[in-house]
Design a protein around this motif. Structure first.
Motif, short mmCIF file in Angstrom:
data_model
loop_
_atom_site.label_atom_id
_atom_site.label_comp_id
_atom_site.label_asym_id
_atom_site.label_seq_id
_atom_site.Cartn_x
_atom_site.Cartn_y
_atom_site.Cartn_z
N LYS A 166 0.81 -1.22 0.00
CA LYS A 166 0.00 0.00 0.00
C LYS A 166 0.84 1.27 0.00
O LYS A 166 0.43 2.30 -0.53
N GLU A 167 2.05 1.21 0.59
CA GLU A 167 2.86 2.42 0.66
C GLU A 167 3.45 2.82 -0.69
O GLU A 167 4.08 3.88 -0.81
N ASN A 168 3.25 2.01 -1.74
CA ASN A 168 3.82 2.33 -3.04
C ASN A 168 3.31 3.66 -3.58
O ASN A 168 4.00 4.33 -4.35
N VAL A 169 2.09 4.07 -3.20
CA VAL A 169 1.50 5.30 -3.74
C VAL A 169 2.20 6.55 -3.23
O VAL A 169 2.04 7.63 -3.81
N SER A 170 2.98 6.43 -2.16
CA SER A 170 3.65 7.61 -1.60
C SER A 170 5.15 7.61 -1.84
O SER A 170 5.85 8.50 -1.36
N ILE A 171 5.65 6.62 -2.59
CA ILE A 171 7.09 6.54 -2.85
C ILE A 171 7.34 6.63 -4.36
O ILE A 171 7.00 5.72 -5.11
N PRO A 172 7.93 7.72 -4.84
CA PRO A 172 8.19 7.86 -6.26
C PRO A 172 9.31 6.94 -6.73
O PRO A 172 10.25 6.68 -5.98
N GLY A 173 9.18 6.42 -7.95
CA GLY A 173 10.26 5.64 -8.54
C GLY A 173 10.04 4.15 -8.57
O GLY A 173 10.90 3.41 -9.07
N ILE A 174 8.91 3.66 -8.03
CA ILE A 174 8.67 2.22 -7.99
C ILE A 174 8.63 1.63 -9.40
O ILE A 174 9.31 0.64 -9.70
N TYR A 175 7.83 2.23 -10.27
CA TYR A 175 7.66 1.69 -11.61
C TYR A 175 8.96 1.71 -12.41
O TYR A 175 9.19 0.86 -13.28
N TYR A 176 9.80 2.70 -12.10
CA TYR A 176 11.08 2.81 -12.82
C TYR A 176 11.87 1.51 -12.71
O TYR A 176 12.47 1.06 -13.69
N PHE A 177 11.87 0.89 -11.53
CA PHE A 177 12.64 -0.33 -11.34
C PHE A 177 12.10 -1.47 -12.19
O PHE A 177 12.86 -2.29 -12.71
N PHE A 178 10.78 -1.55 -12.34
CA PHE A 178 10.20 -2.58 -13.21
C PHE A 178 10.68 -2.40 -14.64
O PHE A 178 11.15 -3.33 -15.29
N PHE A 179 10.53 -1.16 -15.14
CA PHE A 179 10.90 -0.89 -16.52
C PHE A 179 12.40 -1.00 -16.74
O PHE A 179 12.86 -1.43 -17.81
N GLN A 180 13.18 -0.65 -15.72
CA GLN A 180 14.63 -0.76 -15.83
C GLN A 180 15.05 -2.21 -16.05
O GLN A 180 15.81 -2.52 -16.97
N ARG A 181 14.52 -3.11 -15.21
CA ARG A 181 14.90 -4.52 -15.31
C ARG A 181 14.44 -5.13 -16.63
O ARG A 181 15.15 -5.94 -17.24
N LEU A 182 13.25 -4.77 -17.07
CA LEU A 182 12.76 -5.30 -18.35
C LEU A 182 13.57 -4.74 -19.51
O LEU A 182 13.83 -5.44 -20.49
N SER A 183 13.97 -3.47 -19.41
CA SER A 183 14.80 -2.88 -20.45
C SER A 183 16.15 -3.59 -20.53
O SER A 183 16.65 -3.85 -21.64
N TRP A 184 16.73 -3.91 -19.38
CA TRP A 184 18.00 -4.63 -19.37
C TRP A 184 17.88 -5.98 -20.07
O TRP A 184 18.85 -6.46 -20.67
N GLN A 185 16.70 -6.59 -19.99
CA GLN A 185 16.47 -7.89 -20.63
C GLN A 185 15.98 -7.74 -22.08
O GLN A 185 15.61 -8.72 -22.71
N ASN A 186 15.93 -6.50 -22.55
CA ASN A 186 15.47 -6.20 -23.92
C ASN A 186 14.02 -6.67 -24.14
O ASN A 186 13.67 -7.19 -25.19
N ILE A 187 13.19 -6.46 -23.10
CA ILE A 187 11.79 -6.87 -23.15
C ILE A 187 10.93 -5.64 -23.35
O ILE A 187 11.00 -4.68 -22.57
N ASN A 188 10.11 -5.64 -24.38
CA ASN A 188 9.23 -4.52 -24.67
C ASN A 188 7.92 -4.65 -23.91
O ASN A 188 7.31 -5.73 -23.87
N VAL A 189 7.49 -3.56 -23.27
CA VAL A 189 6.20 -3.53 -22.57
C VAL A 189 5.16 -2.96 -23.54
O VAL A 189 5.24 -1.81 -23.95
N VAL A 190 4.18 -3.80 -23.91
CA VAL A 190 3.17 -3.41 -24.90
C VAL A 190 2.14 -2.48 -24.28
O VAL A 190 1.69 -1.52 -24.91
#
Length: 221
Positions: A166-190
């Motif tokens: 629940k605390e994710n809504v008050s902490i900026p940057g959470i989604y960045y880590f998801f996209f960072q890891r997927l980018s490193w794996q060369n995975i495109n998010v549709v």
């Protein structure tokens, strides 16, 4: 016009390089080597020569600031990620918004509300709307929405739904880590669909195993 200080110029440079900010926070980058690399860009920005030692000191101060140590809050939150659910064999439709589109969606929901093992999600923008459904009801969607303007249709997709603390809504940057890891794996998010405490990432079926593994590993960073 006041020229920027070295500290300000270096901070602005790092802000534009998210991978560098992460490396600085984790202490896995050589500051002297980084200072040598960024020296030409900083000198161009400042309009004068800059000593490498001054750049190293600026980088050291940045790595110690709250802006970058806030990454530890993100890491703590990521370690508390809940269930990660995967749903494969999905179809993504992208329609132009119209006066009848919502009515068609309502008809679709009425027909599938008692159906088991059916995936449905939608997102609405300013001029278009996406509808993601299970492959087994794509024929139904094709029929109901045949009079709507279809921009594109993509099949063989998988949805990875992540339950967030629940605390994710008050902490900026959470989604960045998801996209960072997927980018490193060369995975495109549709497609990305989110609620307050859940985020769903749509990827190609062929990438889903690697995507799941990358996100799962965030729990142990």
């Amino acid at each position: 016009m006041t020229l920027p200080t070295i500290s300000f110029a270096v901070t602005e440079y790092i802000k534009q390089k998210p991978f560098l900010s992460t490396a600085l926070d984790q202490g896995i980058i050589n500051l002297t080597a980084l200072a040598r690399v960024i020296k030409p860009d900083i000198e161009k920005k400042m309009g004068k020569q800059v000593q490498k030692g001054a750049l190293v000191m600026a980088l050291k101060r940045i790595s110690d600031t709250l802006e970058f140590t806030s990454t530890h809050q993100i890491v703590k939150t990521l370690r508390n990620i809940g269930e990660i659910n995967v749903r494969s064999s999905l179809v993504d439709y992208n329609f132009k918004l119209s006066e009848t589109l919502l009515k068609k969606q309502a008809q679709l929901l009425m027909q599938i509300e008692k159906s088991e093992d059916v995936f449905y999600a939608s997102s609405r923008g300013v001029a278009e709307s996406n509808i993601i459904v299970s492959q087994n009801i794509s024929g139904l969607v094709d029929g109901l929405f045949q009079s709507e303007t279809l921009y594109f249709k993509q099949s063989k997709l998988s949805a990875i739904t992540i339950k967030l603390p629940k605390e994710n809504v008050s902490i900026p940057g959470i989604y960045y880590f998801f996209f960072q890891r997927l980018s490193w794996q060369n995975i495109n998010v549709v497609e990305v669909i989110s609620t307050s405490n859940e985020v769903t990432l749509l990827v190609n079926d062929r990438s889903v195993i690697h995507a799941f593994d990358a996100i799962q590993k965030l729990k142990s960073i």
